[in-house]
Design a protein around this motif. Structure first.
Motif, PDB file in Angstrom:
ATOM      1  N   LEU A  24      86.586  42.365  61.361  1.00 62.77           N
ATOM      2  CA  LEU A  24      87.390  42.731  62.515  1.00 62.77           C
ATOM      3  C   LEU A  24      86.830  43.981  63.195  1.00 62.77           C
ATOM      4  O   LEU A  24      85.886  44.594  62.698  1.00 62.77           O
ATOM      5  CB  LEU A  24      88.837  42.958  62.061  1.00 62.77           C
ATOM      6  CG  LEU A  24      89.497  41.711  61.479  1.00 62.77           C
ATOM      7  CD1 LEU A  24      90.865  42.061  60.927  1.00 62.77           C
ATOM      8  CD2 LEU A  24      89.630  40.622  62.532  1.00 62.77           C
ATOM      9  N   PRO A  25      87.402  44.390  64.341  1.00 60.40           N
ATOM     10  CA  PRO A  25      86.852  45.501  65.111  1.00 60.40           C
ATOM     11  C   PRO A  25      86.635  46.759  64.278  1.00 60.40           C
ATOM     12  O   PRO A  25      87.465  47.138  63.467  1.00 60.40           O
ATOM     13  CB  PRO A  25      87.919  45.734  66.185  1.00 60.40           C
ATOM     14  CG  PRO A  25      88.537  44.397  66.364  1.00 60.40           C
ATOM     15  CD  PRO A  25      88.566  43.782  64.991  1.00 60.40           C
ATOM     16  N   SER A  26      85.534  47.423  64.540  1.00 56.90           N
ATOM     17  CA  SER A  26      85.104  48.527  63.695  1.00 56.90           C
ATOM     18  C   SER A  26      85.870  49.814  63.928  1.00 56.90           C
ATOM     19  O   SER A  26      85.806  50.721  63.102  1.00 56.90           O
ATOM     20  CB  SER A  26      83.614  48.788  63.910  1.00 56.90           C
ATOM     21  OG  SER A  26      83.375  49.128  65.266  1.00 56.90           O
ATOM     22  N   GLN A  27      86.614  49.946  65.035  1.00 58.93           N
ATOM     23  CA  GLN A  27      87.265  51.218  65.290  1.00 58.93           C
ATOM     24  C   GLN A  27      88.351  51.534  64.283  1.00 58.93           C
ATOM     25  O   GLN A  27      88.809  52.661  64.184  1.00 58.93           O
ATOM     26  CB  GLN A  27      87.853  51.275  66.710  1.00 58.93           C
ATOM     27  CG  GLN A  27      88.936  50.249  67.007  1.00 58.93           C
ATOM     28  CD  GLN A  27      88.373  49.039  67.703  1.00 58.93           C
ATOM     29  OE1 GLN A  27      87.272  48.616  67.360  1.00 58.93           O
ATOM     30  NE2 GLN A  27      89.093  48.500  68.651  1.00 58.93           N
ATOM     31  N   PHE A  28      88.774  50.528  63.510  1.00 58.55           N
ATOM     32  CA  PHE A  28      89.789  50.782  62.496  1.00 58.55           C
ATOM     33  C   PHE A  28      89.184  50.916  61.104  1.00 58.55           C
ATOM     34  O   PHE A  28      89.896  51.012  60.112  1.00 58.55           O
ATOM     35  CB  PHE A  28      90.851  49.673  62.499  1.00 58.55           C
ATOM     36  CG  PHE A  28      91.752  49.743  63.683  1.00 58.55           C
ATOM     37  CD1 PHE A  28      92.813  50.614  63.716  1.00 58.55           C
ATOM     38  CD2 PHE A  28      91.503  48.966  64.791  1.00 58.55           C
ATOM     39  CE1 PHE A  28      93.633  50.700  64.821  1.00 58.55           C
ATOM     40  CE2 PHE A  28      92.319  49.041  65.894  1.00 58.55           C
ATOM     41  CZ  PHE A  28      93.380  49.912  65.902  1.00 58.55           C
ATOM     42  N   ALA A  80      96.715  45.008  56.997  1.00 54.66           N
ATOM     43  CA  ALA A  80      95.879  45.961  57.754  1.00 54.66           C
ATOM     44  C   ALA A  80      96.091  47.387  57.277  1.00 54.66           C
ATOM     45  O   ALA A  80      96.072  48.327  58.068  1.00 54.66           O
ATOM     46  CB  ALA A  80      96.133  45.841  59.259  1.00 54.66           C
ATOM     47  N   ASP A  81      96.286  47.545  55.978  1.00 58.55           N
ATOM     48  CA  ASP A  81      96.493  48.875  55.399  1.00 58.55           C
ATOM     49  C   ASP A  81      95.324  49.303  54.524  1.00 58.55           C
ATOM     50  O   ASP A  81      95.431  50.226  53.732  1.00 58.55           O
ATOM     51  CB  ASP A  81      97.793  48.908  54.593  1.00 58.55           C
ATOM     52  CG  ASP A  81      97.773  47.943  53.409  1.00 58.55           C
ATOM     53  OD1 ASP A  81      96.760  47.223  53.222  1.00 58.55           O
ATOM     54  OD2 ASP A  81      98.762  47.906  52.658  1.00 58.55           O
ATOM     55  N   GLY A  82      94.192  48.600  54.657  1.00 60.77           N
ATOM     56  CA  GLY A  82      93.001  48.970  53.914  1.00 60.77           C
ATOM     57  C   GLY A  82      92.905  48.388  52.525  1.00 60.77           C
ATOM     58  O   GLY A  82      91.949  48.661  51.805  1.00 60.77           O
ATOM     59  N   SER A  94      95.197  54.688  58.931  1.00 58.79           N
ATOM     60  CA  SER A  94      94.271  55.814  59.048  1.00 58.79           C
ATOM     61  C   SER A  94      94.465  56.546  60.368  1.00 58.79           C
ATOM     62  O   SER A  94      93.844  57.586  60.596  1.00 58.79           O
ATOM     63  CB  SER A  94      92.825  55.323  58.935  1.00 58.79           C
ATOM     64  OG  SER A  94      92.492  54.477  60.018  1.00 58.79           O
ATOM     65  N   SER A  95      95.321  56.026  61.241  1.00 59.31           N
ATOM     66  CA  SER A  95      95.575  56.643  62.546  1.00 59.31           C
ATOM     67  C   SER A  95      97.026  57.092  62.653  1.00 59.31           C
ATOM     68  O   SER A  95      97.944  56.299  62.400  1.00 59.31           O
ATOM     69  CB  SER A  95      95.275  55.637  63.670  1.00 59.31           C
ATOM     70  OG  SER A  95      95.712  56.136  64.919  1.00 59.31           O
ATOM     71  N   ALA A 202     101.840  60.355  52.438  1.00 64.75           N
ATOM     72  CA  ALA A 202     101.424  59.408  51.408  1.00 64.75           C
ATOM     73  C   ALA A 202     100.904  58.127  52.037  1.00 64.75           C
ATOM     74  O   ALA A 202      99.900  57.556  51.598  1.00 64.75           O
ATOM     75  CB  ALA A 202     102.589  59.105  50.467  1.00 64.75           C
ATOM     76  N   ALA A 203     101.584  57.669  53.080  1.00 66.63           N
ATOM     77  CA  ALA A 203     101.157  56.445  53.761  1.00 66.63           C
ATOM     78  C   ALA A 203      99.828  56.637  54.469  1.00 66.63           C
ATOM     79  O   ALA A 203      98.945  55.769  54.414  1.00 66.63           O
ATOM     80  CB  ALA A 203     102.220  56.008  54.767  1.00 66.63           C
ATOM     81  N   LEU A 204      99.660  57.778  55.126  1.00 69.30           N
ATOM     82  CA  LEU A 204      98.479  58.004  55.949  1.00 69.30           C
ATOM     83  C   LEU A 204      97.268  58.478  55.150  1.00 69.30           C
ATOM     84  O   LEU A 204      96.151  58.477  55.666  1.00 69.30           O
ATOM     85  CB  LEU A 204      98.793  59.025  57.049  1.00 69.30           C
ATOM     86  CG  LEU A 204      99.885  58.611  58.044  1.00 69.30           C
ATOM     87  CD1 LEU A 204     100.128  59.719  59.051  1.00 69.30           C
ATOM     88  CD2 LEU A 204      99.535  57.307  58.760  1.00 69.30           C
ATOM     89  N   SER A 205      97.484  58.880  53.899  1.00 72.24           N
ATOM     90  CA  SER A 205      96.373  59.383  53.093  1.00 72.24           C
ATOM     91  C   SER A 205      95.896  58.387  52.044  1.00 72.24           C
ATOM     92  O   SER A 205      95.025  58.695  51.241  1.00 72.24           O
ATOM     93  CB  SER A 205      96.773  60.695  52.406  1.00 72.24           C
ATOM     94  OG  SER A 205      97.855  60.489  51.506  1.00 72.24           O
ATOM     95  N   GLY A 206      96.458  57.186  52.042  1.00 76.32           N
ATOM     96  CA  GLY A 206      95.952  56.146  51.161  1.00 76.32           C
ATOM     97  C   GLY A 206      96.642  56.024  49.822  1.00 76.32           C
ATOM     98  O   GLY A 206      96.133  55.356  48.921  1.00 76.32           O
ATOM     99  N   GLU A 207      97.798  56.656  49.652  1.00 79.61           N
ATOM    100  CA  GLU A 207      98.508  56.517  48.385  1.00 79.61           C
ATOM    101  C   GLU A 207      99.133  55.132  48.263  1.00 79.61           C
ATOM    102  O   GLU A 207      99.378  54.445  49.253  1.00 79.61           O
ATOM    103  CB  GLU A 207      99.580  57.600  48.252  1.00 79.61           C
ATOM    104  CG  GLU A 207      99.006  58.999  48.116  1.00 79.61           C
ATOM    105  CD  GLU A 207     100.073  60.038  47.832  1.00 79.61           C
ATOM    106  OE1 GLU A 207     101.157  59.654  47.333  1.00 79.61           O
ATOM    107  OE2 GLU A 207      99.825  61.222  48.121  1.00 79.61           O
TER     108      GLU A 207
END
Length: 283
Positions: A24-28, A80-82, A94-95, A202-207
């Motif tokens: 998928l698009p690389s900006q994410f 889409a959460d990595g 991540s945004s 926690a959500a935005l830092s990958g926990e």
């Protein structure tokens, strides 16, 4: 690979068989090394182990007998959460632009807006061990859903990222989203997905999430919309074939569990609906 990660892979292989697509698009895209490290650290939390496919065994502790904890459910298709889905590099969390109430427009540089019948959604997060009477403030809820045509952004609609958003619970444990009533696509009853995190950071830092689950939408309200609004395409025919009782996520729960997982909808008098639901954690 951690035991939790292996469980996710096995779940996906058994319960959500979909053809893999191109990246998928690389900006994410983001550096996943740190996230994999964090997930590895979290993988040993046995009380949050994902239940097996087809099982209603809660990943949470039992909680009070008068208040059952919300069950874990599969996070597919593509949160889409990595962590899962077609491309693990794609992570909207991540945004900070994902922190928003109105999830209809695209964000973070993408364009477009989801069309459909307005839905004002209010969810309350509570502690299950105290008969659901204790609200949980300061937690983050990430919500995502398909659009009126049954498509998911960044999945089978790779050109948009709408209908995804993160909100933090207030002192009453409430989060609020402005969205649309989702369409019904082949194989599933109308629904939305969500993840609960200990905090916004926690959500935005990958926990790791504290809970991953889903809500179903009442069939009567959905049927009325699908019958009258052409934007919902084949949704009515799909709903007739896959009502809640046949949905593989919701059908194996008893009546009490299923009732917990169906949102309450009421006409808000402005060509839309007001929806409410409760999420019970056992911490």
């Amino acid at each position: 690979m951690t035991g939790r990660a292996m469980t996710r892979v096995r779940w996906w292989a058994r319960c959500w068989k979909r053809k893999m697509a191109d990246p998928l698009p690389s900006q994410f895209a983001r550096d996943m090394a740190r996230r994999r490290f964090l997930l590895g650290m979290a993988g040993g939390i046995g009380s949050l182990a994902l239940a097996g496919c087809g099982s209603r065994a809660d990943a949470q502790a039992a909680g009070d007998s008068n208040c059952r904890a919300s069950p874990w459910e599969t996070d597919g298709p593509f949160p889409a959460d990595g962590r899962g889905g077609r491309d693990r590099r794609i992570n909207v969390l991540s945004s900070r632009d994902v922190v928003r109430r109105d999830i209809r427009p695209c964000f973070a540089g993408m364009e477009g807006e989801a069309e459909g019948v307005l839905l004002e959604l209010e969810l309350q997060l509570v502690e299950a061990r105290f008969d659901c009477s204790m609200p949980l403030a300061g937690h983050a809820i990430y919500l995502w859903q398909n659009d009126a045509a049954g498509d998911y952004s960044l999945y089978n609609r790779r050109d948009v990222n709408y209908l995804r958003g993160l909100q933090v619970s207030d002192s009453e444990g409430m989060v609020r989203f402005t969205s649309i009533l989702p369409g019904c696509y082949g194989g599933r009853s109308p629904h939305c997905h969500f993840e609960v995190f200990a905090s916004e950071e926690a959500a935005l830092s990958g926990e790791e999430s504290l809970l991953t689950s889903q809500f179903a939408f009442p069939e009567e309200a959905c049927r009325a919309v699908y019958e009258s609004d052409a934007r919902y395409g084949d949704s009515l025919a799909n709903l007739e074939r896959w009502p809640i009782a046949r949905d593989f996520v919701f059908r194996d729960g008893d009546a009490e569990v299923r009732a917990m997982q169906v949102l309450a909808l009421s006409d808000n008098g402005a060509n839309g609906y007001f929806g409410t639901g409760r999420i019970a954690l056992s911490l």
